[in-house]
Design a protein around this motif. Structure first.
Motif, PDB file in Angstrom:
ATOM      1  N   GLU A  99     -88.470 -16.774 -19.941  1.00  0.00           N
ATOM      2  CA  GLU A  99     -87.090 -16.271 -19.997  1.00  0.00           C
ATOM      3  C   GLU A  99     -87.069 -14.761 -20.232  1.00  0.00           C
ATOM      4  O   GLU A  99     -86.214 -14.045 -19.706  1.00  0.00           O
ATOM      5  N   LEU A 100     -88.030 -14.269 -21.035  1.00  0.00           N
ATOM      6  CA  LEU A 100     -88.122 -12.826 -21.276  1.00  0.00           C
ATOM      7  C   LEU A 100     -88.440 -12.088 -19.980  1.00  0.00           C
ATOM      8  O   LEU A 100     -87.877 -11.023 -19.698  1.00  0.00           O
ATOM      9  N   LEU A 101     -89.326 -12.655 -19.190  1.00  0.00           N
ATOM     10  CA  LEU A 101     -89.673 -12.042 -17.908  1.00  0.00           C
ATOM     11  C   LEU A 101     -88.460 -12.021 -16.976  1.00  0.00           C
ATOM     12  O   LEU A 101     -88.198 -11.009 -16.310  1.00  0.00           O
ATOM     13  N   VAL A 102     -87.712 -13.119 -16.942  1.00  0.00           N
ATOM     14  CA  VAL A 102     -86.511 -13.186 -16.107  1.00  0.00           C
ATOM     15  C   VAL A 102     -85.504 -12.119 -16.540  1.00  0.00           C
ATOM     16  O   VAL A 102     -84.930 -11.404 -15.723  1.00  0.00           O
ATOM     17  N   PHE A 174     -76.197 -12.856 -25.525  1.00  0.00           N
ATOM     18  CA  PHE A 174     -76.673 -14.198 -25.848  1.00  0.00           C
ATOM     19  C   PHE A 174     -75.582 -15.243 -25.636  1.00  0.00           C
ATOM     20  O   PHE A 174     -75.800 -16.279 -25.005  1.00  0.00           O
ATOM     21  N   ALA A 175     -74.378 -14.954 -26.140  1.00  0.00           N
ATOM     22  CA  ALA A 175     -73.285 -15.931 -26.086  1.00  0.00           C
ATOM     23  C   ALA A 175     -72.873 -16.256 -24.661  1.00  0.00           C
ATOM     24  O   ALA A 175     -72.422 -17.378 -24.386  1.00  0.00           O
ATOM     25  N   MET A 176     -73.045 -15.318 -23.744  1.00  0.00           N
ATOM     26  CA  MET A 176     -72.689 -15.580 -22.352  1.00  0.00           C
ATOM     27  C   MET A 176     -73.548 -16.677 -21.743  1.00  0.00           C
ATOM     28  O   MET A 176     -73.219 -17.228 -20.696  1.00  0.00           O
ATOM     29  N   GLY A 177     -74.654 -17.010 -22.428  1.00  0.00           N
ATOM     30  CA  GLY A 177     -75.482 -18.117 -21.977  1.00  0.00           C
ATOM     31  C   GLY A 177     -74.769 -19.453 -22.052  1.00  0.00           C
ATOM     32  O   GLY A 177     -75.200 -20.443 -21.441  1.00  0.00           O
ATOM     33  N   ILE A 178     -73.667 -19.508 -22.822  1.00  0.00           N
ATOM     34  CA  ILE A 178     -72.854 -20.730 -22.877  1.00  0.00           C
ATOM     35  C   ILE A 178     -72.350 -21.079 -21.481  1.00  0.00           C
ATOM     36  O   ILE A 178     -72.200 -22.255 -21.124  1.00  0.00           O
ATOM     37  N   VAL A 228     -84.441  -8.583 -24.874  1.00  0.00           N
ATOM     38  CA  VAL A 228     -84.864  -9.754 -25.651  1.00  0.00           C
ATOM     39  C   VAL A 228     -83.679 -10.679 -25.892  1.00  0.00           C
ATOM     40  O   VAL A 228     -83.800 -11.914 -25.777  1.00  0.00           O
ATOM     41  N   ALA A 229     -82.520 -10.103 -26.237  1.00  0.00           N
ATOM     42  CA  ALA A 229     -81.309 -10.918 -26.414  1.00  0.00           C
ATOM     43  C   ALA A 229     -80.959 -11.632 -25.114  1.00  0.00           C
ATOM     44  O   ALA A 229     -80.460 -12.765 -25.119  1.00  0.00           O
ATOM     45  N   ILE A 262     -84.011 -15.949 -31.812  1.00  0.00           N
ATOM     46  CA  ILE A 262     -84.463 -14.739 -31.128  1.00  0.00           C
ATOM     47  C   ILE A 262     -83.495 -13.589 -31.373  1.00  0.00           C
ATOM     48  O   ILE A 262     -83.904 -12.459 -31.661  1.00  0.00           O
ATOM     49  N   VAL A 263     -82.195 -13.871 -31.259  1.00  0.00           N
ATOM     50  CA  VAL A 263     -81.187 -12.825 -31.437  1.00  0.00           C
ATOM     51  C   VAL A 263     -81.206 -12.279 -32.859  1.00  0.00           C
ATOM     52  O   VAL A 263     -81.147 -11.064 -33.079  1.00  0.00           O
ATOM     53  N   VAL A 264     -81.289 -13.160 -33.845  1.00  0.00           N
ATOM     54  CA  VAL A 264     -81.363 -12.708 -35.236  1.00  0.00           C
ATOM     55  C   VAL A 264     -82.595 -11.829 -35.436  1.00  0.00           C
ATOM     56  O   VAL A 264     -82.563 -10.835 -36.168  1.00  0.00           O
TER      57      VAL A 264
END
Length: 320
Positions: A99-102, A174-178, A228-229, A262-264
Motif C-alpha cells: 500500500e505504501l508503494l501504491v 486516511f479517512a477518504m479510504g472509507i 504514509v497516511a 499508521i496515521v497515529v
C-alpha cells in the motif's frame, strides 16, 4: 475453496501465530489481538466448510491458546508508549508495504502531472494555488525575497498552525479510504499536483534550487508523512474492496485499525516538520550545506523508519 488450498494459503500465518503463543514477550498486544481476529475468522470458515476436518480442531486449539495468552497479558505496561513507535508501527508498515508503494506511485505521478501542467500553462498555478497566493509570491520575488511567505508569521503560532493543519490533512487522506482506496488516491493526487505546480512555478522564475532548499527543509518529513497516511487510507479502502476469506465488515474493521495505527504513527513527523517550518525554513540566509544536511538527514530517517526498520523488526519476530 478446497481444503488443501485453504491450508496452503494460511499455513505460514498459523505457524507464525504458534511462535507468538510460545513467546508473547516479543509481540505487541495489538499484534496478538489482530492474530486472534485472523485465527477466529479462519476457524469460523473452517467450521462452516470442513466441520469434521482435523484442521478445524487445530484452529480451535490455536484460537483457545491465543485467547488465554491475550487475557493473561491484558494489563499493559507504560513501555507500550515506547514499543508502539519502535515496534508496532514498523511492523504494521511492513504489512502495508504494498500500500505504501501504491501511495508513493500515485503521489509521484500526480507531482509529474502538476509539473507538466504548469510548464505548459503558466496560469495553471493560479487555478491550483489561488490568485491571492500566486500574486503574493510574485510580489515577494520582485522584492528579492521569494521565500518570505515562511517568515510572515510569529514562529510559535506558525509552528502550531502548520502542525495542526498537517495532522488534519493526514487524517483526511486516511479517512477518504472509507470511500474505498479511490478516495485516498484522489487526496494524494490533489496534493501531488499542487506540489508539482508549485515547484515548477519557481523553476519558471529561475528559483528552483532556492525553493527546493526551503520547501524540502520541512517538506521531506511533511510530504513523506502524507504519503504514509495515504498508505493507511489505501489499506483501509482495499480491506473494504478485497475482504478475502473474511466478511466484508470484519475485513474493513481490521483495515481501519491497521490504518489508524499508521496515521497515529505519523504525528511525531508532523510535529517535527511543523517545528522546522516554523523556526528553520524562514532562515534562507543559512548556508546551503546546512540546509541540505537537514534535508538528507530527514530523508535518511524516513527511509530507515518506514522501510529498513519494518524489515528488521519483522525478520526478528519471525526468527524468534
Amino acid at each position: 475453496m478446497r481444503e488443501v488450498s485453504f491450508i496452503r494459503q494460511n499455513i505460514e500465518k498459523w505457524r507464525e501465530t504458534e511462535r507468538w503463543v510460545e513467546d508473547t514477550k516479543e509481540v505487541s498486544p495489538d499484534t496478538l489481538a489482530d492474530a486472534y481476529t485472523d485465527i477466529t475468522s479462519d476457524l469460523a470458515f473452517s467450521q462452516t466448510h470442513y466441520p469434521t476436518s482435523r484442521i478445524t480442531i487445530y484452529l480451535n486449539n490455536l484460537a483457545s491458546a491465543l485467547h488465554n495468552e491475550i487475557y493473561r497479558n491484558k494489563r499493559e505496561k507504560w513501555s507500550r508508549m515506547v514499543t508502539f513507535w519502535t515496534r508496532e508501527v514498523p511492523h504494521t508498515m511492513h504489512d502495508a508495504r504494498k500500500e505504501l508503494l501504491v501511495s508513493l506511485v500515485i503521489f509521484a505521478a500526480s507531482v509529474l502531472i502538476g509539473a507538466m501542467s504548469q510548464y505548459h500553462d503558466a496560469d495553471f498555478a493560479r487555478l491550483i494555488l489561488g490568485n491571492g497566493y500566486v500574486d503574493m509570491t510574485l510580489e515577494n520575488i520582485g522584492k528579492g525575497q521569494p521565500m518570505a511567505v515562511y517568515s510572515g508569521s510569529e514562529e510559535m503560532g506558525m509552528f502550531l498552525g502548520i502542525t495542526l493543519n498537517n495532522v488534519f490533512v493526514s487524517l483526511a487522506v486516511f479517512a477518504m479510504g472509507i470511500f474505498t482506496s479511490v478516495g485516498t488516491g484522489f487526496m494524494l493526487f490533489r496534493n501531488g499536483v499542487m506540489l508539482g505546480a508549485f515547484q515548477t512555478f519557481f523553476f519558471q522564475h529561475g528559483l528552483l534550487a532556492e525553493s527546493m532548499l526551503a520547501i524540502w527543509l520541512h517538506g521531506t518529513l511533511e510530504i513523506s508523512a502524507i504519503i504514509v497516511a495515504g498508505s493507511a487510507g489505501v489499506a483501509m479502502g482495499n480491506s473494504w474492496l478485497f475482504p478475502g476469506t473474511y466478511s466484508r465488515m470484519t475485513s474493513f474493521r481490521r483495515g481501519a485499525m491497521r490504518g489508524l495505527k499508521i496515521v497515529v504513527g505519523t504525528v511525531p513527523l508532523f510535529i517535527v516538520a511543523g517545528f522546522i517550518e516554523g523556526f528553520f525554513t524562514r532562515h534562507t540566509e543559512w548556508p546551503y550545506t546546512l540546509r541540505l544536511a537537514i534535508i538528507l538527514s530527514s530523508l535518511a530517517f524516513v527511509i530507515f523508519y518506514y522501510i529498513g526498520l519494518p524489515h528488521i523488526i519483522t525478520k526478528k519476530l519471525r526468527t524468534n
